[in-house]
Design an enzyme around this catalytic site. Structure first.
Site, PDB file in Angstrom:
ATOM      1  N   ASP A   1     -12.758  20.062 -47.257  1.00 50.64           N
ATOM      2  CA  ASP A   1     -11.363  19.654 -47.329  1.00 50.64           C
ATOM      3  C   ASP A   1     -11.075  18.467 -46.418  1.00 50.64           C
ATOM      4  O   ASP A   1     -11.515  18.440 -45.263  1.00 50.64           O
ATOM      5  CB  ASP A   1     -10.476  20.845 -46.926  1.00 50.64           C
ATOM      6  CG  ASP A   1      -9.014  20.488 -46.851  1.00 50.64           C
ATOM      7  OD1 ASP A   1      -8.421  20.226 -47.912  1.00 50.64           O
ATOM      8  OD2 ASP A   1      -8.467  20.448 -45.728  1.00 50.64           O
TER       9      ASP A   1
ATOM     10  N   GLU B   1     -13.605  16.078 -50.379  1.00 50.60           N
ATOM     11  CA  GLU B   1     -12.292  15.475 -50.588  1.00 50.60           C
ATOM     12  C   GLU B   1     -12.130  14.449 -49.469  1.00 50.60           C
ATOM     13  O   GLU B   1     -12.283  14.789 -48.292  1.00 50.60           O
ATOM     14  CB  GLU B   1     -11.168  16.501 -50.505  1.00 50.60           C
ATOM     15  CG  GLU B   1      -9.795  15.859 -50.705  1.00 50.60           C
ATOM     16  CD  GLU B   1      -8.647  16.681 -50.161  1.00 50.60           C
ATOM     17  OE1 GLU B   1      -7.517  16.485 -50.628  1.00 50.60           O
ATOM     18  OE2 GLU B   1      -8.862  17.503 -49.258  1.00 50.60           O
TER      19      GLU B   1
END
Length: 582
Positions: free
Chosen positions: A259, A292
């Protein structure tokens, strides 16, 4: 293999046998630390170099324990494998090798076979609820499920990005063995399981590391979500590298999604961890690492990472489908077809160009040298849906015909497709931001959420901001559980099934070594793109998301998906042709 797996960790509790457990803690700010096992007196831990403490205690799996600091405070284990009573309760000793795997010979699937389905475990009924969904997802054509973060967070409901104990599956979802059973069942159906991990911050409540290990954090650094972690500290680097390996080896996850990697202060740690993962994984086993990265940094994709979420492609498709031009969509509102063509041809739309949304700062790096499977293509995900004030899905924002044309483009393009739970059933259920924080943090989160939207014209009036759902209300979570649309759901599911079967039959066998040839805008909302596939065939996709037909050159090859005469691209249509094969 013996059907049982365990990771050797530098941190936490490690059972030595049925009656002995070793405990180890990094607490450089403490002169003394003890471990307190329930039902036993406190046991002083032995100081070791560089701020470490360890001790062997007479207890086994199932024992509950806490660490007692020199100032009298007691804290859970930061590497706890399970917290039966949430993040503020005692940690529990877990025997990681106790679970008998039924599919211990599973070696995964190659990345090019991935069709990913992102889901929130809590919204799907916990680990057991997700397990019950697996046969239907496999029948649909999904080959991988991606779990939003499952590590322990405060309360019983949360997106997972407020986690504070990275090694412990949240008890609200089930036990460690129930998570392993979910993964085991998925493997039995030929499904990969990926996990979303958060290595850029800890949540705002329930993290005690600052009390005994302040060097874990940058003294003067922060992220958008909290105090920055100090990855220059060897113990910090090891804590998270071992965590990544732990999920992959002990739980047998098939991959991780990192993330918001741009918020990790030491980007070299990413490549270091990717290399450590590759060394740890058994030969012949497929394990996938996905990023990401809001800065469109492509370099990691040549250093151990398989792919990156393609936010650019999402943003331009969303703007084309909805006409929205606020927030980050302002960077994609003009010349959408040209930007979409670049995403299909090269990966990122922004590869160093100035971003108006970011006050003219240049964003992105060159990605044209990467193959299409280096990018994950999605129309929705938890962020882009849940970060809207009312969690609106595209089913509520876009014309159904245009959305179905975009779905066809997504599922037949050589990039790796990802669905967000509920898309396959045309769900109109919102996905809202939800938490379960204690007072006074609950009020701070509620008001902070409403302040986020104050800069948007629709929420300039404070009375309008009061309409934004309270993140801490249980009703907000309940409203986010996806439900099939009774009218459009069956037909939409059939569309996904048909397109995914076509992808499996015609696209996936040719994906390895596929490369883009060209992609061009042929109208304000229309694109024609071509790829040289691994077997030499040429795949052509033509998409028109607009309301008017456009004239195009005749498409060559065998039609895979065709609804109009050659030389014409009707409104809300995607065509697919394969040339060079019978």
């Amino acid at each position: 293999m013996n059907g049982r797996f365990a990771s050797a960790l530098s941190f936490g509790a490690r059972p030595l046998d049925a009656e002995r457990t070793q405990f180890r803690l990094w607490a450089p700010a403490q002169e003394a630390v003890s471990v307190v096992v329930e039902g036993q007196p406190a046991l002083a831990m032995t100081p070791e170099p560089d701020g470490w403490f360890s001790v062997e205690a007479p207890c086994g799996a199932g024992a509950r324990y806490r660490y007692l600091l020199a100032d009298g405070a007691d804290v859970p284990d930061p590497a706890s494998r399970f917290q039966p009573d949430d993040v503020f309760g005692a940690s529990q000793v877990v025997d990681p090798a106790a679970y008998p795997w039924r599919h211990d010979g599973w070696t995964g699937r190659p990345w090019h076979e991935a069709v990913v389905y992102e889901l929130h475990v809590g919204a799907c009924g916990g680990f057991a609820g997700v397990a019950a969904m697996l046969p239907g997802l496999a029948e649909l054509g999904i080959t991988a499920i991606e779990l939003m973060p499952v590590n322990d967070f405060p309360g019983t409901r949360n997106w997972g990005y407020d986690g504070v104990l990275p090694y412990a599956p949240d008890a609200a979802y089930g036990t460690p063995d129930e998570l392993k059973a979910l993964i085991d069942a998925a493997h039995g159906l030929g499904l990969m399981v990926l996990l979303d991990v958060v290595y850029n911050h800890f949540g705002p409540d329930g993290n005690f590391l600052g009390q005994y290990a302040p060097p874990f954090f940058h003294a003067d650094g922060s992220t958008a979500w909290g105090q920055a972690l100090d990855f220059q500290q060897p113990a910090v680097r090891r804590f998270f590298t071992e965590n990544a390996i732990y999920w992959l080896m002990e739980y047998r996850f098939d991959g991780l999604r990192f993330d918001a990697a741009q918020a990790i202060g030491e980007p070299g740690w990413l490549d270091e961890t990717a290399a450590a993962v590759r060394r740890a994984v058994e030969p012949g086993r497929h394990v996938h690492l996905v990023l990401e990265h809001d800065e469109n940094e492509a370099s990691h994709l040549s250093h151990g990472f398989d792919a990156q979420w393609n936010d650019d492609a999402h943003h331009v498709l969303h703007a084309m489908l909805t006409g929205e031009d606020q927030g980050y969509y302002s960077d994609y509102a003009d010349d959408g077809a040209r930007r979409l063509a670049r995403c299909l041809r090269e990966g990122f739309a922004y590869q160093g160009e100035p971003s108006a949304y970011r006050d003219g700062r240049r964003r992105g790096s060159v990605s044209a040298d990467l193959g299409p499977t280096a990018f994950v293509l999605f129309l929705q995900n938890h962020d882009q849906t849940g970060n809207r004030a009312f969690g609106d899905r595209l089913t509520s924002l876009a014309r159904p015909e245009a959305l179905e044309a975009a779905i066809a483009l997504q599922l037949l393009a050589p990039q790796i497709p990802m669905l967000f739970m509920g898309e396959e059933d045309a769900s109109t259920t919102p996905f809202l931001y939800f938490t379960d924080h204690r007072a006074p943090l609950d009020e701070a989160v509620r008001e902070g959420r409403r302040r986020e939207f104050a800069r948007f014209p629709a929420f300039a009036d404070p009375a309008q901001r009061q309409r934004i759902p309270d993140p801490n209300a249980e009703a907000t979570f309940r409203a986010s559980i996806p439900q099939p649309d009774p009218e459009r759901g069956p037909a939409r599911r059939q569309l996904y099934r048909r397109l995914l079967a076509l992808r499996q039959a015609e696209i996936v066998p040719r994906l390895e070594r596929a490369r883009a040839l060209d992609a061009d805008a042929v109208g304000h909302a229309a694109v024609v793109a071509r790829w040289r596939m691994g077997d030499g065939a040429v795949l052509t996709l033509a998409t028109n998301l607009g309301p008017s037909a456009v004239e195009i050159a005749p498409l060559r090859g065998r039609p895979l998906l065709a609804a109009t005469a050659a030389g014409r691209l009707d409104p809300c249509t995607t065509l697919a042709f394969l040339d060079g094969v019978q």
